[in-house]
Design a protein around this motif. Structure first.
Motif, PDB file in Angstrom:
ATOM      1  N   ARG A 221       0.840  -1.349   0.040  1.00  0.00           N
ATOM      2  CA  ARG A 221      -0.049   0.009  -0.233  1.00  0.00           C
ATOM      3  C   ARG A 221       0.877   1.159   0.109  1.00  0.00           C
ATOM      4  NH1 ARG A 221      -4.433   0.955   4.570  1.00  0.00           N
ATOM      5  NH2 ARG A 221      -2.754   0.504   5.686  1.00  0.00           N
ATOM      6  N   ASN A 222       2.101   1.151   0.589  1.00  0.00           N
ATOM      7  CA  ASN A 222       2.755   2.324   0.799  1.00  0.00           C
ATOM      8  C   ASN A 222       3.914   2.769  -0.304  1.00  0.00           C
ATOM      9  OD1 ASN A 222       1.849   3.454   3.027  1.00  0.00           O
ATOM     10  ND2 ASN A 222       2.785   1.637   4.331  1.00  0.00           N
TER      11      ASN A 222
ATOM     12  N   ALA B 196      -5.636  -4.577  -4.344  1.00  0.00           N
ATOM     13  CA  ALA B 196      -6.006  -5.692  -3.615  1.00  0.00           C
ATOM     14  C   ALA B 196      -5.905  -5.317  -1.980  1.00  0.00           C
ATOM     15  CB  ALA B 196      -5.303  -7.105  -3.661  1.00  0.00           C
ATOM     16  N   THR B 197      -4.837  -4.501  -1.837  1.00  0.00           N
ATOM     17  CA  THR B 197      -4.813  -4.070  -0.226  1.00  0.00           C
ATOM     18  C   THR B 197      -5.842  -3.448  -0.046  1.00  0.00           C
ATOM     19  OG1 THR B 197      -3.415  -1.971  -0.830  1.00  0.00           O
ATOM     20  CG2 THR B 197      -2.283  -4.012  -0.681  1.00  0.00           C
ATOM     21  N   PHE B 198      -6.286  -2.627  -0.886  1.00  0.00           N
ATOM     22  CA  PHE B 198      -7.381  -1.640  -0.397  1.00  0.00           C
ATOM     23  C   PHE B 198      -8.703  -2.284  -0.336  1.00  0.00           C
ATOM     24  CE2 PHE B 198      -5.356   2.561  -0.754  1.00  0.00           C
ATOM     25  CZ  PHE B 198      -4.291   2.397  -1.584  1.00  0.00           C
ATOM     26  N   ILE B 199      -9.125  -3.342  -1.216  1.00  0.00           N
ATOM     27  CA  ILE B 199     -10.273  -4.082  -1.216  1.00  0.00           C
ATOM     28  C   ILE B 199      -9.997  -5.030   0.023  1.00  0.00           C
ATOM     29  CG2 ILE B 199     -11.415  -5.845  -2.148  1.00  0.00           C
ATOM     30  CD1 ILE B 199     -10.862  -4.842  -4.859  1.00  0.00           C
ATOM     31  N   ALA B 200      -8.799  -5.372   0.513  1.00  0.00           N
ATOM     32  CA  ALA B 200      -8.998  -6.226   1.806  1.00  0.00           C
ATOM     33  C   ALA B 200      -9.325  -5.489   3.089  1.00  0.00           C
ATOM     34  CB  ALA B 200      -7.431  -6.533   1.942  1.00  0.00           C
TER      35      ALA B 200
ATOM     36  N   LYS C 101       2.344   9.581  -3.302  1.00  0.00           N
ATOM     37  CA  LYS C 101       2.327   8.268  -4.109  1.00  0.00           C
ATOM     38  C   LYS C 101       1.922   8.875  -5.519  1.00  0.00           C
ATOM     39  CE  LYS C 101      -0.134   5.655  -1.632  1.00  0.00           C
ATOM     40  NZ  LYS C 101      -1.045   4.679  -1.371  1.00  0.00           N
ATOM     41  N   ASP C 102       1.411   9.813  -5.838  1.00  0.00           N
ATOM     42  CA  ASP C 102       1.162  10.352  -7.378  1.00  0.00           C
ATOM     43  C   ASP C 102       2.168  11.094  -7.941  1.00  0.00           C
ATOM     44  OD1 ASP C 102      -2.603  10.674  -6.943  1.00  0.00           O
ATOM     45  OD2 ASP C 102      -1.167   9.045  -7.600  1.00  0.00           O
ATOM     46  N   THR C 103       3.097  11.895  -6.972  1.00  0.00           N
ATOM     47  CA  THR C 103       4.039  12.669  -7.610  1.00  0.00           C
ATOM     48  C   THR C 103       4.839  12.095  -8.810  1.00  0.00           C
ATOM     49  OG1 THR C 103       5.605  12.188  -5.767  1.00  0.00           O
ATOM     50  CG2 THR C 103       4.384  14.213  -5.863  1.00  0.00           C
ATOM     51  N   PRO C 104       5.344  10.636  -8.640  1.00  0.00           N
ATOM     52  CA  PRO C 104       6.097  10.134  -9.624  1.00  0.00           C
ATOM     53  C   PRO C 104       5.410  10.398 -11.284  1.00  0.00           C
ATOM     54  CG  PRO C 104       5.939   8.540  -7.761  1.00  0.00           C
ATOM     55  CD  PRO C 104       5.022   9.680  -7.712  1.00  0.00           C
ATOM     56  N   LEU C 105       4.378  10.702 -11.306  1.00  0.00           N
ATOM     57  CA  LEU C 105       3.687  10.366 -12.600  1.00  0.00           C
ATOM     58  C   LEU C 105       3.958  11.846 -13.486  1.00  0.00           C
ATOM     59  CD1 LEU C 105       1.441   8.665 -11.245  1.00  0.00           C
ATOM     60  CD2 LEU C 105      -0.160   9.421 -13.031  1.00  0.00           C
TER      61      LEU C 105
ATOM     62  N   TRP D 131       8.697   3.658   1.064  1.00  0.00           N
ATOM     63  CA  TRP D 131       7.727   3.140   2.023  1.00  0.00           C
ATOM     64  C   TRP D 131       7.780   3.666   3.338  1.00  0.00           C
ATOM     65  CZ3 TRP D 131       8.019   0.484   6.498  1.00  0.00           C
ATOM     66  CH2 TRP D 131       7.308  -0.318   6.710  1.00  0.00           C
ATOM     67  N   ILE D 132       9.186   4.297   3.567  1.00  0.00           N
ATOM     68  CA  ILE D 132       9.401   4.828   5.086  1.00  0.00           C
ATOM     69  C   ILE D 132       8.507   6.048   5.102  1.00  0.00           C
ATOM     70  CG2 ILE D 132      11.193   5.996   6.371  1.00  0.00           C
ATOM     71  CD1 ILE D 132      13.247   4.295   5.336  1.00  0.00           C
ATOM     72  N   ILE D 133       8.381   6.907   4.078  1.00  0.00           N
ATOM     73  CA  ILE D 133       7.926   8.220   4.106  1.00  0.00           C
ATOM     74  C   ILE D 133       6.335   7.945   4.386  1.00  0.00           C
ATOM     75  CG2 ILE D 133       7.093  10.158   2.975  1.00  0.00           C
ATOM     76  CD1 ILE D 133       9.624  10.224   1.458  1.00  0.00           C
ATOM     77  N   CYS D 134       5.736   6.968   3.653  1.00  0.00           N
ATOM     78  CA  CYS D 134       4.326   6.918   3.718  1.00  0.00           C
ATOM     79  C   CYS D 134       3.893   5.990   4.974  1.00  0.00           C
ATOM     80  CB  CYS D 134       3.755   6.000   2.406  1.00  0.00           C
ATOM     81  SG  CYS D 134       4.090   6.737   0.981  1.00  0.00           S
TER      82      CYS D 134
END
Lengths: 383, 244, 423
Positions: free
Chosen positions: A118-119, A263-267, C360-364, C402-405
């Motif tokens: 998710r992260n 799937a993480t969000f649906i879970a 998480k959207d910034t890479p776009l 991952w750490i940031i989020c």
């Protein structure tokens, strides 16, 4: 009189402001287009596209129109969305239920999966699968056969293609099975209402769905052959597979990333739904003598589904929109084919981007409306 | 001996390290009405929840209508079909109408035809005077109406014993009377009832025996008149002085 | 499965069953462990399939033997009720344990044991594991993008200033507390903008100008996230209020706006900002690419924030609105002092989620040619001197994100708990 002005004035002001902004934009657009000699119009859609698309579900090449190219992109988007929704739902439900397991190991593993996937940004996950993981797959000539008939290579997954004989008879038998299942369910329901007896409807339905189509193989003249992919050498060091069905690595990477991520969000939706049913409901159901299966079917699931379905549908929408990231790895979805290649060739930025956005908007609105209708229909009535 | 419908011998129960029932002995005869009272945390709810196996006891035996309560699930389900329970939070199923709430178990457990189940349900709903709300949903009813519906739902399984776990504690004062009236009517009809409650007026009117529990033990158990007139234990006296 | 009475443990022979069961269980784990870490197969004399399945079979039998109800030993009962309630449960437990053991060894060798970090060139990566040298060499680009090396101190100073100024809220002085909202919503963003404009971008005050196309890496991720965060929040708030307005025109315009941005993918919005938007601007009005992108993403996220805040506004009991009105408060006073503070507290997790999605959207933004960290990774992996290290790059970026989020979601959970207890 005073109150009316208070209500009307702000509205008129807002309307005026909005009209002003739109007018400003339109005017500028007009001027800019005139200066560059670009016309505005959707007629270009019927022109020849003169570019090919790597992967398409329908007949298409450079001699077809831009409109056809649009269709190709749209179908590819819908394909990856469908596969993504399918896999993420299965995975999401399993993980969601695992999150509620009293087994410490199972619960922690599920939690780890959710927190992990998710992260990390979806784009990063897509890149990882496409550029790192799938690049590590073997070349066609080195691939090991899975069950002797499929090959997972760097150029894609090659599986046998179904070759049907008398497919329509098989098709009719499936329809017949479905009709008879509906009939039997109605009959079973009437039987229960009138006499209280219960028929094992599920087993009977499953049986019908399996046996009737199988019968067509024996007596209906239906036969199924598999066209197995075969390794063919086309140059001194390059090989490829002919025959069979080739699934491009772009599609695999995209589907994999989308499914694991969504799937993480649906879970979490599933978990919230099942946890949302208070313990008292299950106790009351148990105290009137229902078996655990009956409690699940008659009391827990009806209530849980009402909580689970709206946010899950939202996730399906997100998945469909996220499929536009396909542009990053050259999977020919709607954005890449139409708002990418077609736009670069024709320069019709406004028309093309507007059509693309309008397509996605329509899909979103359609699903929203469906969801609203569904919610109204099954809403639990309150004071 | 044989008209004892509930026998509890040396029942002990722990929640982790905390012992919530200490050596409880209780016999209930058919058509007896028993009221259980006591301070919160005394184990009275746990006591009756052990009778229909919503809680498991670790030591001792519980025999309901000749069947001993063990881990055997088939046995448990048989016992639950004969023991009805009414909860403090009503626990009606919000997605079904009142009528459907009542017919659910008869149809799916007793395999009754729908028409028969509905007739049975309407009869029970009339008994608690809520038949006109049959097609409504729990969310559309007041607390008192919901609890009476819950009583009817439990009665639809034709139980031999009815357990009540603080049935009026979650109700506004003006609705307590209607629920107590329904319970009194049920009692006068001959039902075996065990009621956990603070409503002493109800106890005086209907109970054969009153039990006072404290810290997991039955401190005092006497016929109603005796209980209120001559409480033997000091703890009972203290409790009564606080609530009467 | 409970009907199988063969080898069913009973209370009399408790110890025998306990010891034999645990013994089998540990043998099974030991076999997998040795196999995975030392690549010794102690059962190699058996046919391949049997040797492969043996640990599983031994484990199942072992767990079956110790599955005793009410043994009286506290830890054993706890274990049984948790991971050993049935054969199915036992199989799942064993599979999970085996998977963990089997994956530790290859992960550790790739990450640490066989990895390289010394050296300067591709040749320094001799092991079969990760080439962290690649990350080390490229680290500067990953953080600063193509920003000229000698000028990177400007970015450093700006960020240090911004971070210190963010902690103003912790000063306990009561006088400061009154102005906190004003500070965070108005003053802090203005300071940030000034820093970005004069320090990072430059072009005046004697500092050399660095075009936004050269900005990149993590610093760009932070810049974009930061500005989009502070813009989308107030816009979203107004949209939420607009959607709940009783004035029909305002309401419909808000609904249209919100549903439009929520219905389209971010990538099309970015395309629009870079290709379509310039057409709508007057001829000689040039808007920097980065500015356009930030505006586009802010409007996009504002729609989502609006929906989250709307949920909070709806969840607030009508009594609050009634009480405020009966005290004579007008629309704006009521919302600023009574409604919004409460509604916002209610939806902290929702807002945190939206912020997380924004990061998480910034890479776009790579689609418009701006290279934040993921974009830099893609650039780096095609460099002819460093081919074939895509995996290391992605793993590195994944760890950072991952750490940031994770930190952000943990922080929002704490905020939620803190505000719940305050109520």
């Amino acid at each position: 009189m005073n109150i009316k002005i208070k209500k009307i004035l702000p509205q008129l002001a807002t309307l005026f402001a909005v009209v002003l902004i739109f007018g400003f934009f339109t005017f500028n657009a007009q001027v800019n287009m005139d200066n560059r000699g670009i016309e505005f119009g959707y007629g270009f859609l019927s022109q020849e596209s003169s570019f090919d698309v790597q992967f398409s579900l329908i007949e298409y090449d450079g001699s077809h129109s831009y409109a056809k190219a649009y269709l190709v992109g749209l179908l590819n988007t819908l394909l990856v969305a469908f596969l993504g929704i399918l896999f993420s739902t299965i995975l999401g439900v399993v993980v969601g239920i695992a999150r509620l397991s009293p087994n410490y190991l199972i619960e922690r593993s599920a939690a780890f999966y959710v927190e992990f996937f998710r992260n990390i940004p979806l784009l990063l996950q897509i890149f990882f699968w496409y550029f790192a993981a799938l690049r590590a797959l073997p070349l066609p000539q080195d691939a090991e056969a899975i069950f002797g008939i499929s090959f997972l290579t760097i150029k894609g997954l090659f599986v046998p293609r179904f070759v049907w004989e008398n497919l329509d008879i098989f098709f009719y038998s499936v329809i017949a099975a479905i009709i008879s299942i509906v009939v039997i369910r109605n009959y079973a329901r009437k039987l229960q209402e009138n006499q209280g007896r219960q028929l094992p409807v599920f087993s009977i339905s499953a049986g019908l769905l399996i046996i009737l189509p199988l019968l067509t193989f024996l007596i209906g003249g239906v036969s199924l052959n598999f066209e197995i992919p075969v390794l063919e050498q086309i140059a001194t060091t390059s090989y490829k597979y002919t025959g069979g069905l080739g699934i491009p690595p772009e599609l695999i990477a995209l589907t994999l990333a989308l499914s694991l991520y969504t799937a993480t969000f649906i879970a979490e939706c599933v978990r919230a739904g099942i946890q949302g049913i208070s313990k008292g409901q299950k106790e009351a159901a148990a105290s009137i003598g229902l078996t655990p299966n009956q409690i699940l079917k008659l009391v827990v699931m009806p209530q849980a589904l009402r909580i689970i379905i709206p946010p899950t549908t939202n996730q399906y929408l997100n998945l469909t929109k996220n499929s536009s990231l396909a542009a990053a790895i050259a999977y020919p979805d709607l954005v890449l084919v139409f708002a990418g290649t077609a736009m670069m060739q024709t320069g019709r930025a406004i028309e093309i981007v507007s059509i693309t956005m309008f397509t996605y908007l329509s899909i979103s609105l359609a699903i929203s409306l469906l969801m609203n209708w569904y919610n109204k229909k099954i809403a639990i009535k309150e004071k | 001996m044989s008209d004892k419908i509930i026998e509890m011998k040396s029942v002990n129960k722990w929640f982790g390290d905390f012992q919530v029932l200490k050596d409880v002995n209780l016999d209930v005869k058919q058509t007896q009405k028993i009221v259980v009272c006591g301070p919160s945390g005394s184990g009275k709810s746990t006591l009756i929840r052990c009778i229909n196996r919503l809680e498991e006891h670790q030591k001792g035996t519980i025999i309901v209508d000749g069947n001993e309560l063990t881990e055997d699930t088939k046995n448990i389900e048989k016992i639950r079909a004969e023991v009805g329970m009414v909860f403090q939070q009503f626990n009606l199923f919000p997605h079904l109408s009142i009528l459907d709430n009542c017919t659910l178990a008869p149809i799916w457990v007793k395999k009754m035809p729908k028409k028969e189940a509905e007739e049975l349900a309407m009869k029970q709903l009339e008994q608690v005077q809520i038949a006109d709300q049959a097609k409504k949903f729990p969310g559309q009813l007041s607390g008192g109406q919901q609890q009476r519906s819950a009583i009817a739902r439990a009665l639809c399984m034709k139980p031999k014993i009815m357990l009540f776990d603080e049935p009026t504690s979650a109700l506004d004062p003006e609705m307590i009377k209607e629920v107590l009236d329904a319970m009194v009517k049920l009692a006068k009809g001959g039902m075996t009832m065990i009621v956990v409650t603070h409503e002493m007026g109800f106890a005086k009117e209907v109970a054969d025996e009153v039990i006072f529990m404290d810290e997991g033990m039955i401190v005092e158990k006497q016929p109603t008149k005796e209980f209120f007139a001559n409480p033997k234990s000091d703890r009972t006296k203290l409790f009564l002085s606080q609530i009467l | 499965m409970s009907k199988i009475n063969f080898l069913k443990p009973d209370k009399e022979n408790l110890n025998t069953y306990l010891y034999s069961g645990s013994f089998l269980f540990f043998i099974a784990i030991f076999d997998v462990f040795i196999n995975s870490f030392f690549e010794i197969n102690i059962t190699s004399f058996l046919p391949k399939i049997v040797s492969f399945l043996l640990p599983l079979i031994l484990g199942i039998i072992g767990l079956h033997l110790i599955r005793i109800e009410f043994s009286g030993i506290k830890n054993l009962d706890l274990l049984n009720k948790n991971i050993n309630t049935s054969t199915f449960n036992a199989v799942l437990t064993l599979l999970i344990i085996f998977t963990i053991i089997k994956s530790i060894s290859p992960i550790m060798s790739w990450f640490i044991i066989d990895a390289n970090i010394a050296g300067d060139t591709k040749e320094a990566c001799t092991g079969s594991g990760a080439c962290w040298t690649y990350i080390k060499i490229w680290l500067n680009r990953f953080i600063y993008g193509m920003y000229p090396n000698e000028l990177q101190w400007r970015i450093n100073i700006s960020f240090i200033l911004l971070i210190t100024l963010a902690f103003v809220g912790l000063i306990p002085s009561a006088k400061i507390k009154k102005f906190l909202t004003l500070y965070y919503v108005v003053i802090y963003p203005i300071i940030a903008f000034i820093l970005i404009y004069y320090l990072i971008s430059g072009g005046s005050l004697g500092l050399e100008w660095v075009e936004t196309g050269a900005w990149g890496g993590l610093s760009l991720t932070f810049i974009v996230s930061f500005f989009c965060l502070i813009f989308c929040f107030p816009v979203g708030m107004f949209l939420a209020l607009g959607r709940r307005s009783v004035l029909p025109i305002v309401r419909y315009i808000s609904i249209g706006f919100i549903e439009f941005w929520r219905g389209v993918p971010l990538i099309t919005v970015l395309f629009m900002s870079s290709v379509m938007f310039p057409m709508f601007l007057p001829e000689d009005f040039f808007m920097d690419k980065l500015v356009r992108v930030i505006i586009a993403i802010s409007l996009f996220e504002a729609a989502y924030v609006a929906e989250v805040i709307r949920g909070g506004l709806q969840a607030l009991p009508r009594g609050q609105y009634d009480a405020a009105k009966s005290l004579g408060m007008g629309y704006w006073k009521m919302h600023i002092f009574v409604i919004l503070p409460q509604a916002l507290k209610l939806v902290i997790p929702g807002i945190a989620n939206t912020f997380l999605a924004l990061v998480k959207d910034t890479p776009l933004i790579f689609v418009v040619g701006l290279l934040e960290i993921v974009g830099m990774l893609n650039l780096a992996k095609t460099n002819p001197k460093w081919l074939g290290f895509a995996m290391e790059g992605y793993v590195f970026a994944a760890i950072i994100f991952w750490i940031i989020c994770y930190a952000m979601s943990r922080y929002s959970q704490n905020l939620e708990i803190k505000y719940k207890t305050e109520r």
